[in-house]
Design an enzyme around this catalytic site. Structure first.
Site, PDB file in Angstrom:
ATOM      1  N   ASP A  98       0.858  -1.171   0.000  1.00  0.00           N
ATOM      2  CA  ASP A  98       0.000   0.000   0.000  1.00  0.00           C
ATOM      3  C   ASP A  98       0.900   1.228   0.000  1.00  0.00           C
ATOM      4  O   ASP A  98       1.874   1.290   0.764  1.00  0.00           O
ATOM      5  CB  ASP A  98      -0.865  -0.014   1.272  1.00  0.00           C
ATOM      6  N   ASP A 200      -2.998   4.797  -2.330  1.00  0.00           N
ATOM      7  CA  ASP A 200      -4.062   5.250  -1.446  1.00  0.00           C
ATOM      8  C   ASP A 200      -4.495   6.692  -1.684  1.00  0.00           C
ATOM      9  O   ASP A 200      -3.646   7.593  -1.758  1.00  0.00           O
ATOM     10  CB  ASP A 200      -3.539   5.120   0.005  1.00  0.00           C
ATOM     11  N   GLU A 257      -6.329   4.109  -6.101  1.00  0.00           N
ATOM     12  CA  GLU A 257      -7.623   4.253  -5.432  1.00  0.00           C
ATOM     13  C   GLU A 257      -8.095   5.669  -5.676  1.00  0.00           C
ATOM     14  O   GLU A 257      -7.612   6.608  -5.051  1.00  0.00           O
ATOM     15  CB  GLU A 257      -7.489   3.984  -3.921  1.00  0.00           C
ATOM     16  N   HIS A 329     -11.551  -3.112   2.627  1.00  0.00           N
ATOM     17  CA  HIS A 329     -11.459  -2.812   4.064  1.00  0.00           C
ATOM     18  C   HIS A 329     -12.178  -1.517   4.452  1.00  0.00           C
ATOM     19  O   HIS A 329     -12.253  -1.197   5.633  1.00  0.00           O
ATOM     20  CB  HIS A 329      -9.985  -2.725   4.457  1.00  0.00           C
ATOM     21  N   ASP A 330     -12.662  -0.772   3.469  1.00  0.00           N
ATOM     22  CA  ASP A 330     -13.408   0.460   3.747  1.00  0.00           C
ATOM     23  C   ASP A 330     -14.901   0.296   3.513  1.00  0.00           C
ATOM     24  O   ASP A 330     -15.681   1.218   3.770  1.00  0.00           O
ATOM     25  CB  ASP A 330     -12.953   1.593   2.806  1.00  0.00           C
TER      26      ASP A 330
END
Ligand code: TEU
Ligand code: CA
Length: 565
Positions: A98, A200, A257, A329-330
């Site tokens: 990440d 990210d 993302e 995960h969000d």
């Protein structure tokens, strides 16, 4: 489309804190991941993205990094990381880290130095501005609530900017020195052998440098950060530079993302000239959203999901390959969020898997998705860990909802839904840890668990394996990966159908998204049934040939992949 090595792979996201705990401290770790590489290989996974494992105070679960060159001791050591890279390589699994570079942690050395000398070289790594008589410089709201501006401790009328939590100060990408620090760090990890990065919140790196007010969109007098982003121009200059200086020399796999970008510019984000290899397709996940907060969201139907996918693919498949997800995960668990209540069964879970994995794009599974893990039951707000849920809970209360009502409202979207530990087996805590898990395991771990699904031929897990295997199938792989996705009966309610038209063959995907059976007239002759979520596994059922125009009787929540001609 120019072929890339990753096009026929299936990717898998690991949320390391909740994957597998190897030493009983209740926190998943790198050695836990190493232990499960064979499991991932068996599933058919070729790319693994691991959410942040860098040193962090964990205000936002590792998305607040205090040292980009260190592994947090909770996860293990740098030697563990090196071993993971080597073991993954042996199994032909690419490891993607990440990359969190919109912001760092307030505990990062850079920010600590900026605090000591806001007008010095490290002050220039951040956005530090004067306030208006002790009030913030402008009215932008942070994603996790409150102003993006936080008073710089120890100074009068100085503020620093944070798009997320106040412990996540934004890095000043306008500063070429900062950019070089980031590129250096990226190259360092690529040298170590990581295959690339999931990048990210990257759209946030370009700000509207006027730092001025926008019209308020809530009673708090502030405006969403995204309103500002729409007025911030020139991000592609940064992204192109990052590609040229850091990613391209290593042929890194990069997946961005991005939520709020100009769709007209997709070509510049992905595809042959794009600054990333891929980006996530969030089209279905943006449905039902509200500017007012989670409490105000609308439920989403599978027909809306279908329309969003078709709309997105119509444009993107001409340009490049985006990544398909049902959760991460969000986000809440896809099966709890998108399937109608009566379809939240093994059959329904396979159907959703089928729609996602048969659509054009790189399939990106999130840990536990392959066994059909579901949302968590929240009994009280005390059980919530996630910073975003806590903020949304407060927002709901401010809008007149009682504690119980607010909990029910935010529970549907809580990021903790997907963050509960992986359910490996029927042992205490689902086999995730021998200690006390940092976040309690979902109460349904006895019913939904890996060990049992490995044994059962018709499990959700084994259906995922079949779907994944199709991507590299000698006969159908090319079509599943590159075939054009075209809608079939797009106006039928409670139904999703589409073609995948390849060079060698044509597939027709059918999903009956209701309890009652229905009959579908298939205009082409059916050659073969490739996948059927209602099949009992008898070989005899699998080869059916019918003439063009034959009716196909579908059971409730049946999902079929047919070869047609
Ligand atoms: O998320 C970025 C992001 O914009 C959102 O997903 C959203 O704001 C958030 O989930 C609200 O609930 C990324 C990470 O995926 C997320 O986990 C981090 O918290 C965030 O960036 C900050 O690093
Ligand atoms: Ca551990």
């Amino acid at each position: 489309m120019k072929k890339r090595w990753w096009h026929n792979k299936t990717a898998y996201q690991i949320y390391p804190k909740s994957f597998l705990d190897s030493n009983g401290d209740g926190i998943g770790d790198l050695r836990g991941i190493i232990e499960k590489l064979d499991y991932l290989k068996e599933l058919g996974i070729g790319i693994v993205w691991i959410s942040p494992v860098y040193q962090s105070p964990f205000v936002d679960q590792g998305y607040d990094i205090s040292d980009y060159y260190a592994i947090d001791p909770a996860f293990g050591t740098m030697e563990d990381m090196e071993e993971l890279l080597a073991e993954a390589k042996k199994r032909d699994i690419a490891i993607v880290m990440d990359l969190v570079v919109n912001h760092c942690s307030d505990q990062h050395e850079w920010f600590q130095k900026a605090l000591k000398d806001p007008f010095g070289p490290y002050g220039a790594y951040f956005y530090i501005r004067e306030g208006k008589d002790g009030r913030p410089p402008c009215n932008w709201r942070a994603y996790f609530g409150g102003s993006v501006w936080e008073p710089l401790p120890g100074y009068d009328n100085l503020f620093y900017l944070h798009m997320f939590a106040k412990e996540q100060p934004d890095l000043n990408w306008e500063n070429p020195k900062l950019r070089q620090e980031i590129y250096k760090m990226i190259r360092w990890w690529l040298e170590k052998g990581v295959a690339g990065f999931r990048i990210d919140a990257i759209i946030n790196i370009k700000k509207d440098l006027r730092f001025s007010d926008f019209p308020a969109d809530r009673e708090d007098g502030m405006c969403a950060g995204t309103t500002m982003l729409a007025c911030a121009h020139g991000i592609l200059d940064f992204l192109t530079e990052m590609k040229e200086e850091a990613f391209a020399p290593y042929h890194a796999f990069t997946i961005g993302e991005l939520f709020d970008f100009d769709q007209q510019e997709l070509k510049r984000y992905i595809g042959e000239e794009g600054c990333f290899e891929s980006i996530f397709d969030f089209a279905p996940h943006l449905l039902g959203g509200s500017d007012h907060g989670w409490y105000n969201r609308k439920p989403v139907t599978m027909d809306q999901f279908r329309d969003a996918v078709f709309e997105s693919k119509a444009i993107s498949q001409e340009i490049g390959m985006m990544a398909n997800i049902i959760e991460n995960h969000d986000e809440p668990r896809g099966v709890s969020r998108y399937l109608p209540a009566e379809g939240q069964t093994e059959r329904g879970k396979k159907l959703l898997a089928g729609i996602s994995l048969m659509s054009f794009g790189l399939p990106f599974l999130y840990q536990g998705q392959e066994i059909g893990m579901t949302n968590k039951m929240f009994h009280s707000i005390q059980e919530v860990d996630d910073i975003s849920t806590l903020d949304e809970y407060q927002t709901a209360q401010e809008h007149g909802y009682s504690n119980d009502e607010a909990l029910v409202l935010v529970a549907q979207m809580s990021r903790d839904n997907a963050r509960t530990p992986m359910q490996w087996n029927g042992e205490l805590h689902g086999g995730f840890t021998t200690g006390i898990p940092w976040l309690p395991v979902n109460e349904n771990y006895h019913q939904i668990r890996v060990d049992e699904q490995e044994r059962q031929e018709n499990s959700v897990l084994n259906f995922y394996k079949k779907l994944i295997a199709l991507r590299t199938d000698a006969v159908y792989g090319e079509t599943v990966v590159y075939g054009r996705q075209e809608p079939f009966l797009p106006d039928q309610p409670d139904f999703t159908g589409f073609y995948r038209k390849g060079r060698e063959n044509t597939l027709l995907v059918l999903a009956n998204i209701r309890e009652t059976p229905r009959t579908i007239e298939v205009p082409l002759a059916i050659k073969k049934v490739l996948l059927d979520n209602c099949s009992t596994g008898h070989k005899a059922e699998e080869t059916k040939e019918t003439a063009a125009g034959s009716p196909v009787c579908m059971q409730g929540f049946q999902f079929l992949v047919l070869e047609v001609f």
